[in-house]
Structure formats: C-alpha cells, structure tokens
Design an enzyme around this catalytic site. Structure first.
Site, PDB file in Angstrom:
ATOM      1  N   HIS A  65      40.847  31.178  36.716  1.00  0.00           N
ATOM      2  CA  HIS A  65      39.722  30.999  37.604  1.00  0.00           C
ATOM      3  C   HIS A  65      38.423  31.169  36.845  1.00  0.00           C
ATOM      4  O   HIS A  65      38.375  31.808  35.804  1.00  0.00           O
ATOM      5  CB  HIS A  65      39.780  31.999  38.769  1.00  0.00           C
ATOM      6  CG  HIS A  65      39.856  33.431  38.321  1.00  0.00           C
ATOM      7  ND1 HIS A  65      41.042  34.022  37.968  1.00  0.00           N
ATOM      8  CD2 HIS A  65      38.910  34.373  38.157  1.00  0.00           C
ATOM      9  CE1 HIS A  65      40.819  35.279  37.614  1.00  0.00           C
ATOM     10  NE2 HIS A  65      39.529  35.511  37.714  1.00  0.00           N
ATOM     11  N   CYS A 267      36.459  42.810  38.521  1.00  0.00           N
ATOM     12  CA  CYS A 267      36.863  42.034  37.358  1.00  0.00           C
ATOM     13  C   CYS A 267      35.680  41.192  36.907  1.00  0.00           C
ATOM     14  O   CYS A 267      34.694  41.070  37.631  1.00  0.00           O
ATOM     15  CB  CYS A 267      38.080  41.161  37.659  1.00  0.00           C
ATOM     16  SG  CYS A 267      37.751  39.801  38.816  1.00  0.00           S
TER      17      CYS A 267
END
Length: 758
Positions: A65, A267
């Site tokens: 991603h 993250c």
C-alpha cells in the site's frame, strides 16, 4: 467502500511469482480503470513503501500500500495466488494480496474506510471466505461488505461461541447482552451495555467500565456454560481484589477488576498496519480477559484516548514504526514498546509482557516512555548505543536540512541578482528601492541570512528532541543558540543537542509524585535543563569547542593541492555509498556546515561544490547506462532511467536507489568510482558553490562552471562504463518460464535474470 473496489479490480488467478509482479498486475487493473494515471510512478511509490518495511503478514496475507500523487481516487485491488507470493511474512508466502492505493491528499473519510479493510483481515471468517469464493463479483462484494461471510454478523451465533466469532463489536455486543452477563452490562454504564470491551478499544474517546465486573469475553463464556480457563491462565489475578476500584456496579468484594491496557498503533503510511495491529490487539485482549483501549494514529488523524482511560490503565503497549504523538501522556506506567508488525503477529505475547512488567512493579519512568527517537523508533532493546546515536544525530540533521536549502538558495540568489558586494548592503529596513535590482538582491540575501541563523539551534534542538521527545526542545534550542553566540558553530550545536537530550533523560529518571507530573514537561524540565545546558555551554565546554571549530575552519581554508583533491575524492565516495543514507548525509552536512555562515571561506564553497557534483553522478550515470545499453536493464529500470535524468540534474542522489537495490554489487561500487573522480576533479578545478542544493539549476552561481560540468561528465562516463562492463560480464542465468505467457512476452530475457545480479 462501494466505490473503491469492483469486479474489474479482482484477480482470482493471480499468476505473478514475485511481489513486484503482483503489484504490477493489480496496478495495471487500476490503471485500466483510470484510477492510476502513471503506472510506473505509482509502482515506484509502492516499492518505496515496501522498502521501509515488508508488507507480508502472518496468515498468508500481503498488503502492499502507499499514498501516491499518481492515484486519482482511493482504490483497492485484490488478487488470489495459488502458488503464493513472498511478501516477507515470517510464516511464508501470501495467497491473498490486497493493493491499496490512496491519493496523496486522500480525505479522512476515505482513509477511514480503507482502515476498515485492515481490521477485516484479522477476521478468519473473512479471509476463509475470500479463499473459497469462486467469482469476481462475489469477491468484490465480500471486500465491500455487501456479502457477509458465513456465521458473521449473527448475534445468536456470536453469543453461543462466547462473542468471539465476529472479531469486532458485534460479537462482544451479543455476548454482553446475554442474560447471565446482565450485571456486567449494567455496571458498564458508560458503554451503554452494547459493546462491552470492544467499545473502549474502537472508540478512542470512551472510558473503561468503572466496575469490577469480569471481562466481557469471560462473561460470554459463562453465558455459554464454560468456565473460561484460558482467560485465567493468561491473566493471573492480582494478589488481592481492589474493592476501591470496583465502583458501585458490583457489591461483591471478591469481584476482580479486569487488567486494563491502553495501546497506540501507527505505521509509516497510516492506512493498513495501524488498524490491523489495533484489531489484533483488541481480539487478543478479549481472549486474555483484559480491557484494552487502542488509539490508532493513522493517516486520517487520530482521536486521543480520554485522559481518564489512560490514568486508569495498568499498562501501555506501543506498536508503532513512526513517532507516537503526545507520548508523554503515557508516562510512568509499565510499557512495552515494539514495531507495528509485532502488534499484528504476537499480540498475546505483548499483553503477557506488559502484565508481567506490572506484576514485577516495573513502572517505567517518563524517560523510558519517551526514550525512543521521534523520527525513527528506537524502542528495540537490541539496538546498540551507536545505532541510537546515529538516529539522534540524523533527527537533528533532517530538520536542519530544509533551513540549509532555503537559506542557502536565497543567499545564492541574492549574490546572483545583487552582485558579490550584496553582503555589504545596508539593511533593507533602512534602504529599499523597488526599482533597483540591488535592493532585491539585498532582500533575498538578508532573508537567507536570517534563515541561516536557525541552523545550529535547530540542529541542537532536534537532536535533543530525538533523544527525549518534546521536553528536549527547550534546552536543545537554548544550547544551540548559545553555541552560535560563542562561535562554537556546528560542533557546538552537536554537543549542545546531545547534552540537552542527556540532561532531560536524566531528569526524567527521577521518580516524582503523581500530582507533580503534569507540570514536569511544561515548567520543571525546561527550567532545570535549560539552566544546566546554558551553564555547561557558557562556562565549561563552550570555549574548547569554539577553539576546535576555529581550528577546523582554518584547516579547511588551508587545504590546497593534493590534500584538497583527496578530500574531494573522499567526499565523493561518501556521497555515492548509500545514496541519501546516513553516510551520504554526513558528507552533505559537513559541506553545508561550512557555508552556513554569512561569509564562508573559499575552501568551504569548494567542498560544497564537490559534494553536490558527486551526488549528481549516480542517477545521471544510471540514466545514461539505460540509454546506451538498455538490454542490460529490465523494462522497469529503463523507465526509472528516464526519471533519473531529471533527478540527477536536480541533485537527488536517491534517483539511483532502484538500480542499487536491484544490483548493489555492481551499481554501488561503480557509482563510488565515478563520485570519487568527480569530487577530486571539482576540487582540482577550484569550482565553488554557495548554494547547498539545486543541481544544474544553480550552475550560474558556480565558480568555474564549465570545468565543474566537465568534472560531472567525467564521473558520469566513468560510472556508466563500469556498470555496463560489470553487468555485461555477469554470469548468464538459464531462462525461467513463468505461469503467465503474457508476462513472459512482456519481459526481456534480462528481466528473468535480474535476481542473479542481486
């Protein structure tokens, strides 16, 4: 999520055999739908995110991603691989691959929807349904939520299995609503008896139940007629019940208050792993019989946990790969600090670790809570002091570089417009004529000079910030300003930052009453640390450092002949060794520190010129090599080579990283040879540069520009020749056959041999 994935974005027979090929296959589907405007640019962004940390997860899941300027709208593509694809997960290849593409400016609502997928991936029923689905539309419907996996969402089924089938609020709500848990739900009060423990973890602003009721999962187990031994096994009871904390919801002194944990997950991208770790921790918390509230600090922003929730917590879990925002809120509690993937892969272990710390009385001091560098997490206990020191220094450098670039370019433009006497112009406050170029040159020069005055304080302040978080900023900036005032310069800033961070960390280790903790970071720590750092800089170490700084400056100004050429070669080697990494940054910082004054010496400007010239060599050489001998490079590398022309010309060494990552043993040594040659020639030719950045766009500001370009050209040709020679000599690997004939047809023979080069 209805507009994010359609049947056209699903591939149930993904034939790719590498993660790069899988990303390309799914990205091509996005591009065919007009959701990705530049396929190669988007894939480069995906690869850059993958380089930060592998995106493979336990359970056969790969979730590449990124956020990219080449994405038109938030999009998700899904592929299912029969053979499995290695995404770096500890337990092996992934058969379920989700490619998430978010626009660079994705709105909060869309990012929140993307996060819901990450939570679904923690549900075994969801992944099992995807492995069994037989048509594209049904698969897309499952991911969108239109199709419900068998057994999910039915409250009666959830209740009969202890409320654990749903993996989310639904399961715990049904469990908590069964008859035998009426007292628990009545005592929950603030949660309305609808979501039990899950409501505290999914709603960041909610509070822990003010009762001593048993955990929801345990209550649900009782409702189903079980004794729930796993919860008791993994969560040993305290020595004595805390009747004071029981509240009014339960009158039995024997009732045991659940262990309470607060957690933060984050993250680098803030789209997937953040929410997967949260879901994993929440599920493990229910199974362990603890109350667990998670604050997800994702790209869509975050809602802070209620201070009452944090105050009531018995322990803290940080599962993060980027700085925890407002970390001092969690100070003084038993803390486990790990990477975000640990939160996904081993949540039960983390809960056990924090309970064990609490049982041993290991209430961490504020320094331990804030001890990791905010720029790069340093919570891993296996990291040595040298690694932490490098991170602390890079924290300061990373914040200083924008000031260097802005100030340096403004000063250089001031010289270009106003002439070399612009540094003697009066203040534009006293004299500014709108129609005179000299006044505009003086204006730019003086603005740049003001920006340069921040360099040393910013360097020192953010070194201290990297060590001790926000409490380190005040003494760091004060120490840096003093270093500037006493002419201790760059070396003084380094020392001031390290001293400030160390002083704050020392103060934070002192145990203080809970009532005083609120004023520590705002009043006490800044006051004491600034006084100590100021005393040390003014009275103890300031003068020796200033003397050393003057000696270094005099040595640089005295470099001539062979010594200068050797220094240029060394700096060239450093610039090309890791292409934007720590060694590259050391050389660049060394150069910019020399020109970060209003009147730098000739030697300092020669060093800056040599560093920038050498840094331009690797991407330009890779671009040239892909042009003259394209057959030696993969199709992707040839595309990257086109972009490398612009990146190299702009002095962005990172443009060569894709080539170095694919073939480091040939690309990096070749780049170092060319960089050393260019650095040495630049010094030998006497080229000078006042601007700290800009590449070919600041050539008019360079002394001896023609010879400077000759030095760059010589290094580029040397690197190109060497990398072509080495790649041409490599042992040819036998052709391999993929399961996708179309992929074979689109792949050059050299592409199939690329892993050999690596």
């Amino acid at each position: 999520m209805s507009d994010m994935i359609t049947a056209d974005l699903v591939d149930l027979d993904l034939s790719a055999d590498t993660k790069e090929a899988a990303a390309r296959a799914l990205a091509e589907r996005m591009a065919s739908q007009g959701r990705v405007t530049d396929l190669e640019g988007f894939l480069a962004d995906v690869a850059a995110r993958e380089a930060q940390m592998p995106t493979g997860l336990d359970g056969g899941i790969g979730i590449p991603h990124c956020r990219s300027a080449h994405v038109t709208e938030p999009t998700l593509a899904f592929g299912r691989s029969a053979a499995g694809i290695d995404f770096g997960a500890p337990d092996g290849p992934a058969d379920l691959v989700f490619l998430i593409a978010a626009p660079a400016g994705a709105d909060d609502a869309h990012l929140t929807i993307l996060s819901s997928l990450a939570r679904q991936l923690m549900n075994a029923e969801f992944t099992s349904a995807l492995r069994a689905v037989g048509d594209l539309e049904t698969a897309a419907g499952l991911i969108r939520g239109d199709e419900v996996p068998s057994g999910e969402g039915r409250q009666d089924a959830a209740a009969s299995t202890g409320g654990e089938t749903g993996g989310g609020a639904t399961g715990t709500a049904s469990a908590a609503s069964t008859g035998s848990t009426a007292s628990a739900t009545a005592g929950a009060g603030a949660d309305g008896g609808t979501q039990g423990t899950s409501s505290t973890s999914q709603g960041a602003g909610s509070v822990f139940a003010d009762t001593a009721a048993a955990p929801v999962a345990a209550s649900a187990g009782a409702a189903a007629g079980s004794t729930a031994p796993p919860a008791g096994a993994s969560a040993p009871a305290p020595a004595a019940p805390e009747s004071a904390g029981s509240g009014a919801g339960s009158g039995a002194d024997s009732a045991e208050r659940p262990f309470r944990i607060v957690a933060v997950t984050s993250c680098p991208t803030g789209i997937a792993h953040t929410y997967m770790a949260a879901e994993s921790l929440e599920n493990a918390g229910r199974e362990a019989g603890v109350e667990l509230a998670v604050e997800t600090q994702g790209s869509a922003g975050f809602t802070r946990l209620d201070p009452a929730v944090i105050a009531a917590a018995d322990g803290v879990i940080f599962a993060h790969d980027v700085p925890v925002r407002d970390k001092d809120r969690f100070a003084g509690k038993p803390t486990v600090d790990v990477g975000v993937k640990a939160g996904i892969n081993r949540p039960t272990d983390l809960i056990r670790e924090v309970r064990d710390k609490a049982a041993r009385g290991e209430t961490s001091a504020p320094a331990a809570v804030s001890g990791g560098t905010p720029v790069e997490r340093a919570g891993d206990s296996t990291e040595g002091y040298g690694t932490k020191l490098r991170k602390w220094l890079m924290s300061g450098v990373s914040y200083m570089v924008p000031f260097v670039a802005a100030g340096g370019l403004l000063i250089a433009l001031g010289f270009a417009i106003g002439g070399w006497e612009v540094n003697k112009a009066p203040s534009v406050m006293d004299h500014f004529v709108w129609t005179q170029t000299g006044s505009w040159g003086a204006l730019l020069f003086q603005i740049g000079g003001v920006a340069f005055k921040f360099l040393v304080p910013v360097l020192a302040g953010y070194i201290a910030y990297g060590m001790a978080d926000r409490p380190g900023l005040v003494p760091g900036f004060v120490g840096g300003a003093i270093a500037l005032d006493i002419n201790a310069g760059f070396l003084g800033g380094l020392a001031a930052g390290l001293i400030a961070g160390g002083v704050v960390m020392g103060i934070q280790k002192v145990r203080i009453p809970a009532a005083l903790r609120g004023i520590m970071p705002v009043v006490v720590i800044p006051l004491i640390s600034a006084a100590i750092v100021g005393f040390l800089m003014f009275v103890v170490i300031g003068k020796p450092i200033a003397t050393a700084q003057k000696g270094l400056t005099d040595w640089l100004n005295g470099l001539t002949g062979a010594n200068a050429i050797l220094l240029g070669a060394l700096l060239g080697l450093m610039m090309c060794f890791d292409l934007g990494g720590p060694i590259n940054k050391v050389a660049y910082t060394f150069a910019t520190a020399g020109i970060a004054v209003s009147d730098p010496g000739d030697s300092a400007m020669k060093i800056m010129a040599a560093v920038m010239a050498a840094g331009m060599v690797p991407p330009l050489a890779m671009a040239l090599a892909t042009t003259v001998r394209g057959k030696l490079f993969t199709r992707t590398e040839r595309e990257n080579g086109k972009a490398a022309w612009v990146l190299g010309a702009s002095f962005i060494s990172e443009g060569a990283i894709p080539f170095a990552a694919a073939d480091p043993l040939r690309v990096i040594p070749s780049s170092m040879v060319g960089g050393a040659l260019t650095g040495a020639l630049s010094m030998a030719f006497g080229a000078t540069l006042r601007a700290p950045h800009g590449g070919v766009f600041v050539i008019p500001l360079i002394g001896n520009p023609f010879l400077y370009l000759v030095a760059i050209a010589a290094g580029v040709c040397a690197t190109t020749a060497l990398v072509v020679l080495l790649k041409g000599m490599r042992k040819q690997a036998p052709e391999t056959t993929t399961a996708n004939p179309a992929a074979d047809a689109a792949t050059t023979p050299k592409e199939t041999k690329q892993p050999v080069a690596a």
